[in-house]
Write a protein that holds these residues in place. Sequence first.
Motif, short mmCIF file in Angstrom:
data_model
loop_
_atom_site.label_atom_id
_atom_site.label_comp_id
_atom_site.label_asym_id
_atom_site.label_seq_id
_atom_site.Cartn_x
_atom_site.Cartn_y
_atom_site.Cartn_z
N SER A 236 37.26 59.37 28.61
CA SER A 236 38.10 59.92 29.64
C SER A 236 38.52 60.02 30.53
N LEU A 237 37.28 59.91 31.32
CA LEU A 237 37.34 59.84 33.14
C LEU A 237 37.51 58.62 33.58
N GLU A 238 38.62 57.14 32.70
CA GLU A 238 38.64 56.47 33.82
C GLU A 238 39.09 56.28 34.54
N SER A 239 39.96 57.86 35.17
CA SER A 239 40.54 58.17 36.11
C SER A 239 39.87 58.57 37.13
N CYS A 240 38.65 58.99 37.17
CA CYS A 240 38.03 59.58 38.02
C CYS A 240 37.29 58.69 38.49
N GLU A 241 37.30 58.44 39.29
CA GLU A 241 36.72 56.71 40.25
C GLU A 241 35.63 57.20 40.72
N ALA A 242 35.32 58.10 41.69
CA ALA A 242 34.43 59.37 41.83
C ALA A 242 32.99 59.30 41.08
N TYR A 243 33.67 59.79 39.68
CA TYR A 243 32.73 59.73 38.94
C TYR A 243 31.55 58.28 38.18
N TRP A 244 32.46 57.12 38.29
CA TRP A 244 31.91 55.64 37.75
C TRP A 244 31.01 55.81 39.15
N ARG A 245 31.96 55.76 40.20
CA ARG A 245 30.94 54.99 41.68
C ARG A 245 29.95 55.67 42.10
N ASP A 246 29.94 57.44 41.69
CA ASP A 246 28.15 57.90 42.80
C ASP A 246 27.65 58.20 41.21
N GLY A 247 28.33 58.29 39.75
CA GLY A 247 27.60 58.84 38.84
C GLY A 247 27.35 57.80 38.00
N LEU A 248 27.35 56.56 37.74
CA LEU A 248 26.65 55.54 37.47
C LEU A 248 26.30 54.23 38.41
N MET A 249 26.64 54.29 39.44
CA MET A 249 26.43 52.94 39.76
C MET A 249 25.14 53.27 41.37
N ARG A 250 25.15 54.51 42.35
CA ARG A 250 24.90 54.70 42.77
C ARG A 250 23.77 55.69 42.45
N ASN A 251 23.99 56.66 41.92
CA ASN A 251 22.88 57.87 41.49
C ASN A 251 22.20 57.33 39.70
N HIS A 252 22.15 55.34 39.37
CA HIS A 252 21.60 56.00 38.18
C HIS A 252 20.73 56.52 37.89
N PRO A 253 20.44 57.54 37.59
CA PRO A 253 18.65 57.67 36.77
C PRO A 253 17.50 57.02 36.65
N ARG A 254 17.57 55.69 36.42
CA ARG A 254 16.87 55.07 36.38
C ARG A 254 16.79 54.36 37.89
N VAL A 255 17.53 54.17 38.21
CA VAL A 255 17.33 53.72 39.74
C VAL A 255 16.73 54.58 40.74
N ARG A 256 17.09 55.71 40.37
CA ARG A 256 16.49 56.77 40.96
C ARG A 256 14.86 57.03 40.33
N TYR A 257 14.73 57.08 39.52
CA TYR A 257 13.30 57.33 39.17
C TYR A 257 12.27 55.85 39.55
N ALA A 258 13.09 55.29 39.59
CA ALA A 258 12.41 53.96 40.00
C ALA A 258 11.82 53.91 41.79
N ARG A 259 12.81 54.79 42.62
CA ARG A 259 12.38 54.27 43.83
C ARG A 259 11.32 55.64 44.15
N SER A 260 11.43 57.24 42.95
CA SER A 260 10.34 57.94 42.99
C SER A 260 9.00 57.46 42.78
N LEU A 261 9.00 56.52 42.01
CA LEU A 261 7.61 55.41 41.45
C LEU A 261 7.28 54.60 42.76
N TYR A 262 8.27 54.38 43.62
CA TYR A 262 7.80 53.72 44.95
C TYR A 262 7.16 55.07 45.82
N GLU A 263 7.57 56.06 45.93
CA GLU A 263 7.75 57.17 46.56
C GLU A 263 6.04 56.86 46.88
#
Length: 330
Positions: A303-330
Amino acid sequence: MIISWKPAALATAGILISSGCATYERRPLNLESYAESYLSREVNTTTVREYATRLQGEDCPTAFDTSDGLSLGEAEAVALVFNPALRTRRAQANVPLVTARESGWWPDPNFQAEVLRIVNRGDESGFDFDGGSIDGLGLNGLETTTPRFRKQNKEYVDEPWIAGVGLSLTIPLSGRMALQQNLAWAEYNNAYRQIVIAEWELLDELTRTWIEWSEVDERLVLTYNHIEEVEHAAGIANKLATAGELRPIEARTIRFELERHRVALHSIESEAKKKRIRVLSLLGLSPDAKIELIPSMDSPLESLESCEAYWRDGLMRNHPRVRYARSLYE
């Protein structure tokens, strides 16, 4: 042992000791209170509504209304607030948070107090008999001192108790405190990212379980409808058999089919109850919660296909596993 302290020294020692002692307040585990709140938990609360609004974001707002039942999208907010495993993970993350807040301080000053007792005090001073001595050297007139007792000074410790206090302070100059503080905040950030991953995993499991329950609920409705149709057909067959227009064995075949579907209905009802209880457990609600669940075969993401910001920011840029990998690097 009795040690006398001066008032100023006593006050200073009390201030140093009290400032250097860490205290905490013990909180007892009140399971009875939790059980009462668990059984009487309401989902349409201010906390859940506010959480649902933050979860949906400003780009795709959806009203949180449970008067017509609880949908899958609304159930996500309830699970993120009340799920017991998630609440436990969040509470455990407070430990590195407190550690990070209290890191970077200078080492506490060390206050020391020592008391010594001298066992070998030496010989006490006493009086020895003095037999006199010659004062003059003349042969015609010898002069001697008067015989008497004379005090002899000897090595002796009058006070066997020795008390001493000390205060040591370490001043860090290498920058190690700042590094420790950065490390502590990085560890908290790591724990926080693990919570985000746990939230996503919870939502994924909730979606799959909700769809499985909806599928069983749909089979249950179809089975009810089919049984009604077979019952109607069985009634007609009985009338035809009574009128002699249908053989009895054919009428019994329809009744056997009806009984077979009724047995299958009990199995589907049992499976639907188990799936519903599993959904309620993920929501953090009791199995006897008086709440209507709205079946749905669709994922809330569709139901959120029209919300481009959700897909772009929520799933691609800020994917939780990607951010977790960054925190492990820190």
